[in-house]
Design a protein around this motif. Structure first.
Motif, PDB file in Angstrom:
ATOM      1  N   LEU A 185       7.737   2.579 -14.780  1.00 50.31           N
ATOM      2  CA  LEU A 185       7.320   2.903 -13.419  1.00 50.31           C
ATOM      3  C   LEU A 185       6.681   1.709 -12.722  1.00 50.31           C
ATOM      4  O   LEU A 185       6.953   1.446 -11.550  1.00 50.31           O
ATOM      5  CB  LEU A 185       6.337   4.076 -13.441  1.00 50.31           C
ATOM      6  CG  LEU A 185       6.922   5.436 -13.793  1.00 50.31           C
ATOM      7  CD1 LEU A 185       5.820   6.473 -13.946  1.00 50.31           C
ATOM      8  CD2 LEU A 185       7.919   5.891 -12.728  1.00 50.31           C
ATOM      9  N   VAL A 186       5.823   0.988 -13.425  1.00 50.19           N
ATOM     10  CA  VAL A 186       5.130  -0.130 -12.783  1.00 50.19           C
ATOM     11  C   VAL A 186       6.108  -1.269 -12.500  1.00 50.19           C
ATOM     12  O   VAL A 186       6.005  -1.953 -11.469  1.00 50.19           O
ATOM     13  CB  VAL A 186       3.927  -0.590 -13.641  1.00 50.19           C
ATOM     14  CG1 VAL A 186       4.352  -1.440 -14.830  1.00 50.19           C
ATOM     15  CG2 VAL A 186       2.930  -1.366 -12.785  1.00 50.19           C
ATOM     16  N   THR A 187       7.090  -1.470 -13.369  1.00 48.06           N
ATOM     17  CA  THR A 187       8.091  -2.513 -13.141  1.00 48.06           C
ATOM     18  C   THR A 187       8.963  -2.172 -11.941  1.00 48.06           C
ATOM     19  O   THR A 187       9.253  -3.032 -11.097  1.00 48.06           O
ATOM     20  CB  THR A 187       8.967  -2.700 -14.397  1.00 48.06           C
ATOM     21  OG1 THR A 187       8.129  -3.033 -15.517  1.00 48.06           O
ATOM     22  CG2 THR A 187       9.973  -3.822 -14.191  1.00 48.06           C
ATOM     23  N   ALA A 188       9.369  -0.913 -11.837  1.00 50.30           N
ATOM     24  CA  ALA A 188      10.183  -0.481 -10.696  1.00 50.30           C
ATOM     25  C   ALA A 188       9.390  -0.587  -9.395  1.00 50.30           C
ATOM     26  O   ALA A 188       9.930  -0.997  -8.356  1.00 50.30           O
ATOM     27  CB  ALA A 188      10.666   0.951 -10.913  1.00 50.30           C
ATOM     28  N   ALA A 189       8.119  -0.227  -9.431  1.00 42.25           N
ATOM     29  CA  ALA A 189       7.286  -0.303  -8.233  1.00 42.25           C
ATOM     30  C   ALA A 189       7.128  -1.750  -7.767  1.00 42.25           C
ATOM     31  O   ALA A 189       7.147  -2.037  -6.565  1.00 42.25           O
ATOM     32  CB  ALA A 189       5.916   0.313  -8.504  1.00 42.25           C
TER      33      ALA A 189
ATOM     34  N   ARG B   9       0.801  -1.225   0.000  1.00 42.86           N
ATOM     35  CA  ARG B   9       0.000   0.000   0.000  1.00 42.86           C
ATOM     36  C   ARG B   9       0.835   1.277   0.000  1.00 42.86           C
ATOM     37  O   ARG B   9       0.579   2.209  -0.777  1.00 42.86           O
ATOM     38  CB  ARG B   9      -0.941   0.002   1.211  1.00 42.86           C
ATOM     39  CG  ARG B   9      -1.890   1.185   1.258  1.00 42.86           C
ATOM     40  CD  ARG B   9      -2.944   1.103   0.164  1.00 42.86           C
ATOM     41  NE  ARG B   9      -3.763   2.298   0.108  1.00 42.86           N
ATOM     42  CZ  ARG B   9      -4.898   2.406  -0.569  1.00 42.86           C
ATOM     43  NH1 ARG B   9      -5.334   1.393  -1.262  1.00 42.86           N
ATOM     44  NH2 ARG B   9      -5.578   3.531  -0.572  1.00 42.86           N
ATOM     45  N   SER B  10       1.853   1.364   0.867  1.00 40.39           N
ATOM     46  CA  SER B  10       2.638   2.597   0.938  1.00 40.39           C
ATOM     47  C   SER B  10       3.367   2.858  -0.378  1.00 40.39           C
ATOM     48  O   SER B  10       3.471   4.003  -0.830  1.00 40.39           O
ATOM     49  CB  SER B  10       3.640   2.540   2.088  1.00 40.39           C
ATOM     50  OG  SER B  10       4.578   1.496   1.897  1.00 40.39           O
ATOM     51  N   GLY B  11       3.871   1.794  -1.005  1.00 41.98           N
ATOM     52  CA  GLY B  11       4.537   1.943  -2.302  1.00 41.98           C
ATOM     53  C   GLY B  11       3.577   2.404  -3.380  1.00 41.98           C
ATOM     54  O   GLY B  11       3.937   3.229  -4.231  1.00 41.98           O
ATOM     55  N   LEU B  12       2.344   1.886  -3.347  1.00 40.93           N
ATOM     56  CA  LEU B  12       1.342   2.298  -4.332  1.00 40.93           C
ATOM     57  C   LEU B  12       0.973   3.766  -4.136  1.00 40.93           C
ATOM     58  O   LEU B  12       0.793   4.505  -5.108  1.00 40.93           O
ATOM     59  CB  LEU B  12       0.081   1.430  -4.210  1.00 40.93           C
ATOM     60  CG  LEU B  12       0.243  -0.077  -4.421  1.00 40.93           C
ATOM     61  CD1 LEU B  12      -1.121  -0.733  -4.570  1.00 40.93           C
ATOM     62  CD2 LEU B  12       1.109  -0.389  -5.627  1.00 40.93           C
ATOM     63  N   GLU B  13       0.868   4.165  -2.877  1.00 42.10           N
ATOM     64  CA  GLU B  13       0.523   5.571  -2.612  1.00 42.10           C
ATOM     65  C   GLU B  13       1.621   6.509  -3.092  1.00 42.10           C
ATOM     66  O   GLU B  13       1.338   7.586  -3.631  1.00 42.10           O
ATOM     67  CB  GLU B  13       0.250   5.755  -1.124  1.00 42.10           C
ATOM     68  CG  GLU B  13      -1.054   5.107  -0.679  1.00 42.10           C
ATOM     69  CD  GLU B  13      -1.270   5.176   0.816  1.00 42.10           C
ATOM     70  OE1 GLU B  13      -0.313   5.525   1.547  1.00 42.10           O
ATOM     71  OE2 GLU B  13      -2.399   4.881   1.255  1.00 42.10           O
ATOM     72  N   ARG B  14       2.887   6.097  -2.922  1.00 43.39           N
ATOM     73  CA  ARG B  14       3.999   6.937  -3.411  1.00 43.39           C
ATOM     74  C   ARG B  14       3.964   7.045  -4.929  1.00 43.39           C
ATOM     75  O   ARG B  14       4.146   8.121  -5.492  1.00 43.39           O
ATOM     76  CB  ARG B  14       5.342   6.358  -2.959  1.00 43.39           C
ATOM     77  CG  ARG B  14       5.694   6.661  -1.517  1.00 43.39           C
ATOM     78  CD  ARG B  14       7.180   6.483  -1.260  1.00 43.39           C
ATOM     79  NE  ARG B  14       7.660   5.158  -1.597  1.00 43.39           N
ATOM     80  CZ  ARG B  14       7.623   4.124  -0.754  1.00 43.39           C
ATOM     81  NH1 ARG B  14       7.137   4.277   0.468  1.00 43.39           N
ATOM     82  NH2 ARG B  14       8.089   2.945  -1.117  1.00 43.39           N
ATOM     83  N   LEU B  15       3.738   5.923  -5.592  1.00 37.38           N
ATOM     84  CA  LEU B  15       3.672   5.935  -7.051  1.00 37.38           C
ATOM     85  C   LEU B  15       2.500   6.781  -7.527  1.00 37.38           C
ATOM     86  O   LEU B  15       2.632   7.564  -8.482  1.00 37.38           O
ATOM     87  CB  LEU B  15       3.541   4.502  -7.585  1.00 37.38           C
ATOM     88  CG  LEU B  15       3.381   4.338  -9.097  1.00 37.38           C
ATOM     89  CD1 LEU B  15       4.551   4.979  -9.845  1.00 37.38           C
ATOM     90  CD2 LEU B  15       3.261   2.857  -9.470  1.00 37.38           C
ATOM     91  N   TYR B  16       1.368   6.668  -6.850  1.00 41.22           N
ATOM     92  CA  TYR B  16       0.189   7.445  -7.241  1.00 41.22           C
ATOM     93  C   TYR B  16       0.442   8.945  -7.106  1.00 41.22           C
ATOM     94  O   TYR B  16       0.026   9.741  -7.957  1.00 41.22           O
ATOM     95  CB  TYR B  16      -1.012   7.026  -6.396  1.00 41.22           C
ATOM     96  CG  TYR B  16      -2.318   7.627  -6.842  1.00 41.22           C
ATOM     97  CD1 TYR B  16      -2.890   7.255  -8.065  1.00 41.22           C
ATOM     98  CD2 TYR B  16      -2.974   8.566  -6.056  1.00 41.22           C
ATOM     99  CE1 TYR B  16      -4.088   7.816  -8.483  1.00 41.22           C
ATOM    100  CE2 TYR B  16      -4.170   9.127  -6.472  1.00 41.22           C
ATOM    101  CZ  TYR B  16      -4.720   8.747  -7.689  1.00 41.22           C
ATOM    102  OH  TYR B  16      -5.911   9.307  -8.107  1.00 41.22           O
TER     103      TYR B  16
END
Length: 232
Positions: free
Chosen positions: A198-202, A75-82
């Protein structure tokens, strides 16, 4: 790759199914492989359109409970990417190994459109249900990929551009898929190259976080060509 009309889209899929060479811009290898599975294995009808399938609330709850540890870690990683993509209208989906969206981040003001498009909690994106899509094809191939506009098998989804990458668990099994999607995007497929990066790095960061979360009592040796990346 322009958005097709319904007739042109169906005709292209039918011609492909009968073995005729495709006309116009070449399709990605992963997309053609998915089209073949949709026609030969899943027996999907190119002329049939279907709105996004959203699983019932009870079924979604079961999927989320099964994926809760990964959702919490990611979740925290997704929020940073968003936040990095804020203002670009991207939607982030985390789909489980069954193809069901168990977490998502998107604009509240677009909730109705996102739900209708399947970019929402509970959306089922398996190939045998939704045809070619980034989530479903990523699950089938285990590869990071983009399914852009008319790459989608079902004409209903041809306005979407979706980029997904697989998340593997510590046993090397495909555990989930992270998807980055747009309701509307530029016509050129190349416009989504940054999304793929971006999605691969995330995903790599989520996998590392999962490794660290499950290695609390172990020594972990980190190797990197550059010390700048040791804390990533």
């Amino acid at each position: 790759m322009p958005i097709h009309s319904y007739t042109a889209h169906v005709q292209e899929l039918e011609a492909f199914g009968m073995g005729y060479p495709l006309q116009g811009e070449a399709r990605d290898r992963a997309v053609l492989g998915s089209w073949r599975r949709c026609i030969d294995q899943h027996r999907l009808d190119p002329s049939r359109t279907s709105e996004a399938h959203i699983v019932p609330a009870g079924q979604l709850r079961a999927h989320r409970e099964e994926s809760e540890p990964l959702i919490r870690i990611a979740r925290s990683g997704l929020e940073r990417l968003y936040q990095q993509l804020k203002g670009l209208d991207y939607v982030l989906l985390l789909a489980d190994r069954h193809g069901v969206a168990v977490d998502f981040l998107g604009h509240d003001s677009h909730a109705s459109d996102l739900r209708s498009a399947g970019l929402y909690l509970g959306a089922q994106w398996r190939e045998d249900v939704a045809g070619t899509s980034a989530v479903g094809t990523c699950l089938a191939t285990g590869e990071a990929l983009t399914v852009h506009q008319s790459d989608h098998f079902d004409f209903t989804h041809t306005r979407l551009s979706c980029t997904a990458a697989p998340i593997y668990d510590l046993q090397g099994q495909l555990a989930a898929v992270l998807d980055l999607s747009l309701l509307r995007s530029p016509a050129a497929r190349a416009s989504q190259q940054m999304a793929l990066h971006l999605v691969t790095a995330a995903v790599r960061r989520v996998e590392l976080a999962n490794l660290m979360a499950q290695s609390g009592s172990d020594w972990v040796l980190r190797l990197a060509q550059s010390p700048d990346f040791l804390d990533v």
